[in-house]
Design a protein around this motif. Structure first.
Motif: not given
Ligand SMILES: Nc1ncnc2c1ncn2[C@@H]1O[C@H](COP(=O)(O)OP(=O)(O)OP(=O)(O)O)[C@@H](O)[C@H]1O
Ligand SMILES: [Mg+2]
Lengths: 342, 249
Positions: B17-21, B41-47, B171-173
């Motif tokens: 249910s989490v919209e990461a991006l 939680g902004a979605g940087k790592s996911t991107l 990612d945050e080196p």
């Molecule tokens: N594998 C996953 N399963 C479920 N939710 C996830 C998963 N990975 C990330 N999320 C959710 O997606 C959102 C974005 O996460 P992300 O790790 O991309 O944030 P971020 O910008 O890298 O944050 P940070 O600065 O803390 O590293 C968060 O709400 C996180 O809970």
């Protein structure tokens, strides 16, 4: 500082030139100090030290313990525990476990008996047993790898399943296999050391090379250590797990051949003691139950240790009923000891 | 601005249910240092993971060197010369430093399918490489579990830099690094760019972003909200953009 960065050697054989010679990572003295302060060393030393202590104690209590005849017969007895411990090491290195190992031995001996009844040549019968083990291992590995179900549950199910298949196909009746070529490896040897023991050691050497000197081995250690990191490094985690469990099952198949050779018949009833001893030997051998850290020598020595313990007690006239109790104590003590070293 | 090394167009990714991006778009110019900033939680790592093939995006396009790619594994990104230093470092604790550096890229010798590791060669090459990178990596034979947080980070960075062939994503080196080590890593990143490679860096350190990058993208709640040339923005304005206090400069 130059703008270009040094590149690692490309996969082809690149002579490393003078730089490799300069790159003596550390002096000998430093290396030795690091070695002595190394907790791995102590983990690895546990089984050999315990074995030496045990041999000394038993030979004082009964000098016959160390006679060549008794020694070689005990080593022959340790053959199946060694082979199964080698297999279990692969499952444990993957941070898993194979509870179906002992029933795989039983099923392997049953299928071998079926092949024998069908009049197939002995080498084919042996291959059938090995193949049975590989199939059970592949079944475990595939479900663990792709079904993403915990190894404990999967192999618990397989244990019962395999046990059932063995009992159904054999109707619980052992098949006698009076065949000189089969019993050969359990009876003959070099200088009294039976061939079955030598086979077990040879398998240990082979699997040591596989684990520490091949890409697959390195990937197996990595997957057992950290699945997420392995995925990020693009390792094919499911395949590596499959291969690990196939090796484990295969050792169950080898165990079946050696058992059949030893007793001269198939044995449809699962001897759960085999499973217990295999896991015990792995723990004693200093293989981390959290995965990623293993040796092949350790479990071999662990298996020999447990066999010597049992034989020594028998020699001293201690009732066989005490041996499960003792093995249980040894396992828990070893696990506690290793935990302190995590 | 030069041509785009990577272009991300309207990428979406949901976890349950989490919209990461929710529709992230940005471009990373060839041969530059590009930064991504944004709150936790902004979605940087996911991107980042979408770009490097670890997570397949639900929808959206990713273009590398102008052509669309569909990475299904980090191996695909690697084949395009893109290396990644993940936020969690992706190291195997029980393995030694050199084993981590060469994981999945082992040097072997043998005949056909029978291949054996060149352990000694990998070890000495690893030693030579990390000495050359001038980051604080200890003895390459040590297992990673016995390193400090900063040393572990240095190992992951060394691995990325040693294999990158065109682009490196970090990612945050410098999250766990001291001042001196941070300066070392920044120096290393500059060397990588001087050698003609492209760098994408995620950072919470706005000073660092100002020092290093040419372009900065701001992420908020799963979307890229603004992109500016770093020279045109002050540190305070960056803070405002990240928190949403200001929407443009
Ligand atoms: N594998 C996953 N399963 C479920 N939710 C996830 C998963 N990975 C990330 N999320 C959710 O997606 C959102 C974005 O996460 P992300 O790790 O991309 O944030 P971020 O910008 O890298 O944050 P940070 O600065 O803390 O590293 C968060 O709400 C996180 O809970
Ligand atoms: Mg992150």
């Amino acid at each position: 500082m130059s703008g270009t960065l040094t590149r690692p050697a490309e996969t082809a054989a690149t002579p490393s030139g003078p730089s490799a010679a300069q790159a003596r990572p550390a002096s000998r003295g430093q290396a030795l100090r690091r070695h002595l302060g190394n907790e791995d060393l102590w983990t690895r030393a546990t089984a050999p030290v315990a074995l030496v202590v045990l041999v000394i104690v038993f030979s004082i209590l009964n000098p016959r313990f160390l006679s060549w005849a008794s020694l070689t017969s005990m080593l022959a007895d340790s053959t199946i525990p060694i082979v199964l411990a080698l297999g279990a090491t692969f499952a444990v290195t993957l941070a898993g476990i194979d509870l179906s190992l002992a029933s795989t031995v039983a099923l392997g001996s049953v299928t071998m008996g079926l092949a024998y009844d069908a009049g197939l040549p002995m080498w084919v019968c042996a291959f059938v047993a090995l193949f049975t083990g590989l199939v059970v291992g592949a079944f475990n590995g595939a479900i663990i790898g792709w079904g993403r179900i915990p190894d404990f549950i999967v192999t618990l199910g397989t244990m019962s399943l395999v046990m059932g298949v063995g009992l159904i196909t054999s109707q619980g009746k052992p098949v006698q296999m009076p065949d000189a070529s089969l019993s050969f490896v359990s009876v003959h040897g070099i200088g009294g050391i039976r061939y079955n023991f030598l086979i077990a050691i040879a398998l240990g050497v082979l699997l040591h090379v596989v684990l520490f000197h091949t890409r697959f081995g390195m990937h197996l250690l990595a997957v057992g250590d950290n699945t997420d990191a392995s995925k990020a490094m693009a390792l094919r985690v499911s395949r590596v797990k499959l291969a690990g469990y196939v090796i484990c099952g295969g050792m169950g198949g080898v165990g079946a051949i050696l058992l059949t050779s030893y007793i001269g018949s198939s044995q449809p009833a699962t001897n759960t003691d085999y499973l217990l001893r295999a896991i015990a030997a792995v723990v004693l051998g200093g293989v981390s139950l959290f995965g990623g850290r293993a040796t092949m020598v350790g479990p071999i020595i662990g298996a020999i240790l447990l066999t010597f313990l049992q034989s020594g007690l028998t020699l001293l006239g201690v009732s066989a009923f005490y041996s499960p109790l003792l093995i249980g104590i040894v396992v828990i003590a070893a696990a506690l000891l290793m935990r302190g070293r995590k | 601005m030069s041509a785009a090394k990577v272009e991300v167009r309207d990428v979406r990714k949901t976890f349950g249910s989490v919209e990461a991006l929710r529709g992230a778009s940005l471009s990373i110019a060839q041969g530059e240092i590009t930064a991504i900033v944004g709150d936790n939680g902004a979605g940087k790592s996911t991107l980042v993971k979408c770009i490097t093939g670890l997570i397949p995006p639900d929808t959206g396009d990713i273009l590398v060197d102008g052509s669309p790619v569909h990475f299904s594994s980090p191996k695909d990104a690697r084949d395009h010369g893109i290396e990644t230093v993940y936020q969690d470092l992706a190291l195997c604790d029980q393995l030694s430093v050199w084993q981590n550096l060469y994981l999945d890229r082992e040097l072997t010798r043998g005949f056909g399918p029978v291949q054996f590791l060149r352990r000694r060669q990998m070890r000495s090459e690893a030693h030579r490489l990390v000495s050359d990178l001038a980051v604080n990596v200890p003895h390459v034979g040590r297992p990673v579990r016995r390193l400090s947080g900063g040393q572990r980070q240095a190992v992951a960075i060394a691995r990325g830099v040693m294999w990158a062939r065109g682009m490196i994503v970090l990612d945050e080196p410098t999250a766990a690094l001291g001042l001196r080590e941070t300066a070392q890593v920044e120096g290393l990143i500059r060397r990588v760019v001087d050698a003609g490679q492209t760098v994408l860096v995620v950072s919470h350190n706005f000073e660092q972003v100002k020092r290093l990058s040419s372009q900065v993208w701001v992420m908020r709640a799963g979307a890229v909200v603004t992109g500016v040339r770093t020279a045109d923005v002050t540190g305070e304005e960056l803070v405002g953009l990240v928190t949403g206090a200001i929407t443009a400069v």
